[in-house]
Enzyme design. Structure first.
Site, PDB file in Angstrom:
ATOM      1  N   CYS A  44      48.397  28.919 -10.799  1.00 49.64           N
ATOM      2  CA  CYS A  44      47.815  28.185 -11.920  1.00 49.64           C
ATOM      3  C   CYS A  44      48.893  27.496 -12.753  1.00 49.64           C
ATOM      4  CB  CYS A  44      46.999  29.141 -12.785  1.00 49.64           C
ATOM      5  SG  CYS A  44      46.412  28.390 -14.294  1.00 49.64           S
ATOM      6  N   CYS A  49      46.504  24.535 -11.701  1.00 50.77           N
ATOM      7  CA  CYS A  49      45.767  24.007 -12.860  1.00 50.77           C
ATOM      8  C   CYS A  49      46.639  23.257 -13.875  1.00 50.77           C
ATOM      9  CB  CYS A  49      45.075  25.133 -13.638  1.00 50.77           C
ATOM     10  SG  CYS A  49      44.592  26.559 -12.669  1.00 50.77           S
ATOM     11  N   LYS A  52      48.703  20.148 -12.606  1.00 44.59           N
ATOM     12  CA  LYS A  52      47.678  19.178 -12.195  1.00 44.59           C
ATOM     13  C   LYS A  52      47.031  18.523 -13.404  1.00 44.59           C
ATOM     14  CE  LYS A  52      43.518  20.380 -11.874  1.00 44.59           C
ATOM     15  NZ  LYS A  52      42.398  21.248 -11.484  1.00 44.59           N
ATOM     16  N   TYR A 179      37.681  19.881  -4.084  1.00 42.46           N
ATOM     17  CA  TYR A 179      38.024  19.414  -5.435  1.00 42.46           C
ATOM     18  C   TYR A 179      39.487  19.053  -5.575  1.00 42.46           C
ATOM     19  CZ  TYR A 179      40.108  23.785  -7.318  1.00 42.46           C
ATOM     20  OH  TYR A 179      40.916  24.859  -7.579  1.00 42.46           O
ATOM     21  N   GLU A 183      40.624  15.415  -6.813  1.00 41.52           N
ATOM     22  CA  GLU A 183      41.397  15.302  -8.064  1.00 41.52           C
ATOM     23  C   GLU A 183      42.690  14.534  -7.823  1.00 41.52           C
ATOM     24  OE1 GLU A 183      39.985  19.324 -10.455  1.00 41.52           O
ATOM     25  OE2 GLU A 183      41.778  19.441  -9.228  1.00 41.52           O
ATOM     26  N   HIS A 440      24.515  12.206 -32.668  1.00 45.43           N
ATOM     27  CA  HIS A 440      24.454  10.782 -32.361  1.00 45.43           C
ATOM     28  C   HIS A 440      25.581  10.015 -33.036  1.00 45.43           C
ATOM     29  CE1 HIS A 440      22.495   7.072 -31.220  1.00 45.43           C
ATOM     30  NE2 HIS A 440      22.684   6.626 -32.451  1.00 45.43           N
ATOM     31  N   GLU A 445      24.342  13.777 -26.207  1.00 45.80           N
ATOM     32  CA  GLU A 445      23.032  13.919 -26.863  1.00 45.80           C
ATOM     33  C   GLU A 445      21.906  13.819 -25.837  1.00 45.80           C
ATOM     34  OE1 GLU A 445      21.713  10.623 -29.523  1.00 45.80           O
ATOM     35  OE2 GLU A 445      23.562   9.635 -28.930  1.00 45.80           O
TER      36      GLU A 445
HETATM   37  P1  FAD Z   1      48.098  33.340  -8.053  1.00 46.09           P
HETATM   38  O1  FAD Z   1      48.044  32.627  -9.353  1.00 46.09           O
HETATM   39  O2  FAD Z   1      48.218  32.521  -6.816  1.00 46.09           O
HETATM   40  O3  FAD Z   1      49.314  34.369  -8.141  1.00 46.09           O
HETATM   41  C1  FAD Z   1      49.709  35.114  -7.045  1.00 46.09           C
HETATM   42  C2  FAD Z   1      51.191  35.416  -7.203  1.00 46.09           C
HETATM   43  O4  FAD Z   1      51.564  36.410  -6.251  1.00 46.09           O
HETATM   44  C3  FAD Z   1      52.082  34.203  -6.931  1.00 46.09           C
HETATM   45  O5  FAD Z   1      52.932  34.002  -8.020  1.00 46.09           O
HETATM   46  C4  FAD Z   1      52.858  34.600  -5.671  1.00 46.09           C
HETATM   47  O6  FAD Z   1      54.186  34.091  -5.676  1.00 46.09           O
HETATM   48  C5  FAD Z   1      52.857  36.119  -5.765  1.00 46.09           C
HETATM   49  N1  FAD Z   1      52.991  36.812  -4.484  1.00 46.09           N
HETATM   50  C6  FAD Z   1      52.318  36.558  -3.329  1.00 46.09           C
HETATM   51  N2  FAD Z   1      52.649  37.471  -2.397  1.00 46.09           N
HETATM   52  C7  FAD Z   1      53.529  38.321  -2.978  1.00 46.09           C
HETATM   53  C8  FAD Z   1      54.216  39.509  -2.533  1.00 46.09           C
HETATM   54  N3  FAD Z   1      54.018  39.999  -1.327  1.00 46.09           N
HETATM   55  N4  FAD Z   1      55.054  40.117  -3.392  1.00 46.09           N
HETATM   56  C9  FAD Z   1      55.249  39.624  -4.660  1.00 46.09           C
HETATM   57  N5  FAD Z   1      54.631  38.537  -5.122  1.00 46.09           N
HETATM   58  C10 FAD Z   1      53.769  37.906  -4.306  1.00 46.09           C
HETATM   59  N6  FAD Z   1      41.643  27.080 -11.132  1.00 46.09           N
HETATM   60  C11 FAD Z   1      40.967  26.767 -12.257  1.00 46.09           C
HETATM   61  O7  FAD Z   1      40.340  27.636 -12.849  1.00 46.09           O
HETATM   62  N7  FAD Z   1      40.990  25.486 -12.760  1.00 46.09           N
HETATM   63  C12 FAD Z   1      41.685  24.504 -12.162  1.00 46.09           C
HETATM   64  O8  FAD Z   1      41.686  23.363 -12.633  1.00 46.09           O
HETATM   65  C13 FAD Z   1      42.411  24.801 -10.984  1.00 46.09           C
HETATM   66  N8  FAD Z   1      43.169  23.859 -10.377  1.00 46.09           N
HETATM   67  C14 FAD Z   1      43.886  24.181  -9.275  1.00 46.09           C
HETATM   68  C15 FAD Z   1      44.662  23.187  -8.680  1.00 46.09           C
HETATM   69  C16 FAD Z   1      45.407  23.455  -7.564  1.00 46.09           C
HETATM   70  C17 FAD Z   1      46.252  22.360  -6.942  1.00 46.09           C
HETATM   71  C18 FAD Z   1      45.383  24.770  -7.010  1.00 46.09           C
HETATM   72  C19 FAD Z   1      46.193  25.094  -5.775  1.00 46.09           C
HETATM   73  C20 FAD Z   1      44.628  25.779  -7.596  1.00 46.09           C
HETATM   74  C21 FAD Z   1      43.869  25.483  -8.736  1.00 46.09           C
HETATM   75  N9  FAD Z   1      43.074  26.446  -9.356  1.00 46.09           N
HETATM   76  C22 FAD Z   1      42.360  26.128 -10.484  1.00 46.09           C
HETATM   77  C23 FAD Z   1      42.945  27.808  -8.800  1.00 46.09           C
HETATM   78  C24 FAD Z   1      43.839  28.795  -9.548  1.00 46.09           C
HETATM   79  O9  FAD Z   1      45.166  28.332  -9.561  1.00 46.09           O
HETATM   80  C25 FAD Z   1      43.754  30.167  -8.874  1.00 46.09           C
HETATM   81  O10 FAD Z   1      42.404  30.548  -8.783  1.00 46.09           O
HETATM   82  C26 FAD Z   1      44.516  31.235  -9.643  1.00 46.09           C
HETATM   83  O11 FAD Z   1      45.877  30.888  -9.783  1.00 46.09           O
HETATM   84  C27 FAD Z   1      44.385  32.580  -8.928  1.00 46.09           C
HETATM   85  O12 FAD Z   1      45.154  33.548  -9.571  1.00 46.09           O
HETATM   86  P2  FAD Z   1      45.687  34.821  -8.780  1.00 46.09           P
HETATM   87  O13 FAD Z   1      46.260  35.740  -9.801  1.00 46.09           O
HETATM   88  O14 FAD Z   1      44.649  35.334  -7.869  1.00 46.09           O
HETATM   89  O15 FAD Z   1      46.836  34.272  -7.804  1.00 46.09           O
END
Ligand code: FAD
Length: 457
Positions: A44, A49, A52, A179, A183, A440, A445
Site C-alpha cells: 500500500c 495505493c 498510485k 482496476y 487506473e 444543491h 444530490e
Molecule cells: P502488504 O501490504 O503487501 O504487505 C506484505 C509485506 O510482507 C510486504 O512488505 C512484504 O515485503 C513482506 N513480506 C512478504 N514475504 C515476507 C517474508 N517471508 N518475510 C518478511 N516479510 C515478508 N488497496 C486499497 O484499499 N486501495 C487502493 O487504492 C489500492 N491500490 C492498489 C494499487 C496497486 C498498484 C496495488 C498493487 C495494490 C493496491 N491496493 C489498494 C491493495 C493494497 O495495497 C493491499 O490490499 C494491501 O497492501 C494488503 O496489505 P497486506 O498487509 O496484506 O500486505
C-alpha cells in the site's frame, strides 16, 4: 507451561501486519516481534495505493488548464516533469516508511529487517539463521504482481516497476482489464504517454456494475486511450538491439505491434512460496492463498493469516480490519469474526468509480429489484464543453426497500461512496434516501432525488 520468546511473531510489515503488531503490543501489552524483508508499509505505502494515488493527482492536472480557460483563466500548459515528480514521490515514501518504523518502535514491537519463514507451529526462522519462538504467528506477507506465461514476458514491466522508471515512455501497452490496469491507463495517459490497453475479456473492470464499466470504458476511449477488448497477446520480443528499447508484441490474431514499453497488470499472487507453510500443516488454496476461518485462523491453531495473502478482499482497509479482529480475538478475549459485507471501494480511473454492495446483475439473481439510475454531464465540465458524463445508480430490493448497491462514476466518487457506504451499512432504504434533502447544486444530490425506477427486474 511452555515459555516463548514472544506472544506474537508477525511476518510482513505491510498494512495488516503493522496494524496487528502495534495494536497487540500497544493495547494488549503483548510481547511482539515483526519481520519485514523489504520496506515497512508494504504494498500500500511503497508500491500500491499511496504512490498510485499521488500519480492520480499528478495526472489530474493535465486537463485543468483547458477547463480553466473556459472559466476565463489564461494558463499556459507546460510539460510534465517525471523526474521532478518522482523525486518528490520518493521523499514522501521515505517519510511514510519512517512513520511506520516509528509506530512499531513506539508500541514496543521488536522489528527485524529480514525475510522470515515458519519452522514449526511456534517457531519463526529469519534469513540470517536466527530462530524465535512465539505463542502465535501471524502471516501477513501480502501478494505480488505476476506476468502471464508467454514468450519473453520478462520484457514487460509490472506495477512494482512503474514508480522507479527513469523516464516515461512515449508509448505504452497495458495488458489487463482489472482496476490496476485501468487506473494506470488513465494515469499514464494524463501524464502524456500514448496508452494502448488490451484486455482479453468482453469489457474492462470485471466484477463491477455493468453500466459503470461501460461508462468508464467509453470515457477512457473519449479521452484518447486506445482501449481494445477481446484482444490478447501471445509473445513479446525486443524490436531492436537495445535491451531497454521498444518491444514488439505479437497479438493472438497474428498482428505485430511495437510499443516503447509493455506493462502487465494481469493479476497478483499471494506470497506463500518457500515459507514452510504447507510443511507445518497450513492449508493453501488453488491460487496458493492461505486458507483461514472467519477468525483468520489457519489449519494450524497457533498460526493466523490476514490480508492479501489470504486472498479474501484485497484492499488495505480490509487487511487492517482483519488485523484488528485478530488482536480482538486472540489477545483481548473477544472473538471477532471479520465482517466482509458491504465494503465500499473506489477505482481511481478518470472519472472515478465508487461502489458498495451488489451490482445490478448480482442483485437481480437474488430477488426482485428496482434500479434507479441517472447519467448526466456535470456542471463544472459541461460548462467547459467537455463530453464527460457521470453516473449515479441505486439498486433497491422491492421486498425490503433496502439499498442493495450504490455505484457512482464521477469525479471524487471515492469520497462520495464512503458517505453513502455508512447509510447503506446501516440498512438504509430508498425511502431514507428520499427523506434526505438534496445539497444543491452538487452532482451527488441526484442520489436523493431519483423518484421513479429506471427499470425493475
Ligand atoms: P502488504 O501490504 O503487501 O504487505 C506484505 C509485506 O510482507 C510486504 O512488505 C512484504 O515485503 C513482506 N513480506 C512478504 N514475504 C515476507 C517474508 N517471508 N518475510 C518478511 N516479510 C515478508 N488497496 C486499497 O484499499 N486501495 C487502493 O487504492 C489500492 N491500490 C492498489 C494499487 C496497486 C498498484 C496495488 C498493487 C495494490 C493496491 N491496493 C489498494 C491493495 C493494497 O495495497 C493491499 O490490499 C494491501 O497492501 C494488503 O496489505 P497486506 O498487509 O496484506 O500486505
Amino acid at each position: 507451561m511452555m515459555s516463548f520468546d514472544y506472544d506474537l511473531f508477525v511476518i510482513g510489515g505491510g498494512s495488516g501486519g503493522v496494524r496487528a503488531a502495534r495494536v497487540a503490543a500497544g493495547e494488549a501489552n503483548a510481547k511482539v516481534a515483526l519481520a519485514e524483508e523489504d520496506r515497512y508499509g508494504g504494498t500500500c505505502v511503497i508500491r500500491g495505493c499511496v504512490p498510485k494515488k499521488l500519480m492520480v493527482y499528478a495526472s489530474s492536472y493535465a486537463d485543468m488548464p483547458e477547463t480553466a480557460a473556459h472559466y476565463g483563466w489564461e494558463i499556459n500548459k507546460g510539460a510534465f516533469n517525471w523526474e521532478s515528480f518522482r523525486g518528490h514521490l520518493n521523499t514522501e515514501l521515505d517519510r511514510l516508511e519512517g512513520v511506520y518504523r516509528k509506530l512499531l518502535k513506539n508500541s514496543g514491537v521488536d522489528s527485524f529487517d529480514q525475510r522470515a519463514r515458519i519452522k514449526d507451529a511456534h517457531t519463526v526462522e529469519l534469513d540470517n539463521g536466527d530462530t524465535y519462538t512465539a505463542k502465535h504467528i501471524l502471516v501477513a506477507t501480502g501478494g505480488r504482481p505476476v506476468r502471464p506465461e508467454l514468450k519473453n514476458a520478462e520484457l514487460g514491466i509490472v506495477s512494482d516497476d512503474i514508480f522507479h522508471l527513469e523516464t516515461l515512455p512515449k508509448s505504452m501497452l497495458i495488458v489487463g482489464g482489472g482496476y490496476i490496469a485501468c487506473e494506470f491507463a488513465c494515469i499514464l495517459h494524463g501524464l502524456g504517454v500514448e496508452v494502448t490497453q488490451y484486455y482479453r475479456g468482453e469489457q474492462i473492470l470485471r466484477g463491477f456494475d455493468d453500466e459503470a464499466r461501460e461508462l468508464i470504458a467509453n470515457s477512457m476511449k473519449e479521452r484518447g486511450i486506445d482501449l481494445q477488448v477481446e484482444t490478447d497477446i501471445s509473445a513479446l520480443a525486443l524490436a531492436g538491439d537495445d535491451s531497454n528499447g521498444p518491444v514488439r508484441v505479437t497479438r493472438k490474431d497474428g498482428e505485430e505491434v511495437e510499443f516503447d514499453m509493455v506493462f502487465f497488470a494481469t493479476g497478483r499472487r499471494p506470497n506463500t512460496d518457500s515459507m514452510g507453510l504447507e510443511e507445518v500443516g497450513v492449508k493453501l488454496g488453488r491460487s496458493s492463498e492461505i486458507e483461514v476461518d472467519e477468525y483468520s485462523q489457519t489449519a494450524v491453531p497457533s498460526i493466523y493469516a490476514i490480508g492479501d495473502v489470504t486472498d479474501r478482499v484485497n484492499l488495505t482497509p480490509v487487511a487492517i480490519r482483519e488485523g484488528m479482529a485478530f488482536v480482538e480475538t486472540v489477545f483481548k478475549g473477544n472473538p471477532t469474526p471479520v465482517d466482509h459485507a458491504l465494503i465500499p471501494s473506489a477505482v481511481f480511473t478518470q472519472p472515478e468509480l465508487g461502489t458498495v454492495g451488489l451490482t445490478e446483475s448480482e442483485a437481480a439473481k437474488l430477488g426482485a429489484i428496482d434500479v434507479y439510475a441517472t447519467s448526466f454531464r456535470p456542471m463544472q465540465t459541461a460548462f467547459a464543453d467537455k463530453p464527460e458524463k457521470v453516473l449515479m445508480k441505486l439498486i433497491v430490493s422491492q421486498e425490503s426497500r433496502k439499498i442493495l448497491g450504490c455505484h457512482i462514476v464521477a469525479p471524487d466518487a471515492g469520497e462520495l461512496i464512503q458517505m453513502a457506504g455508512i447509510a447503506i451499512k446501516m440498512g438504509a432504504t430508498k425511502e431514507d434516501f428520499d427523506r434526505t434533502v438534496a445539497v444543491h447544486p452538487t452532482m451527488s444530490e441526484e442520489i436523493v432525488t431519483m423518484r421513479s425506477p429506471t427499470r425493475s427486474g
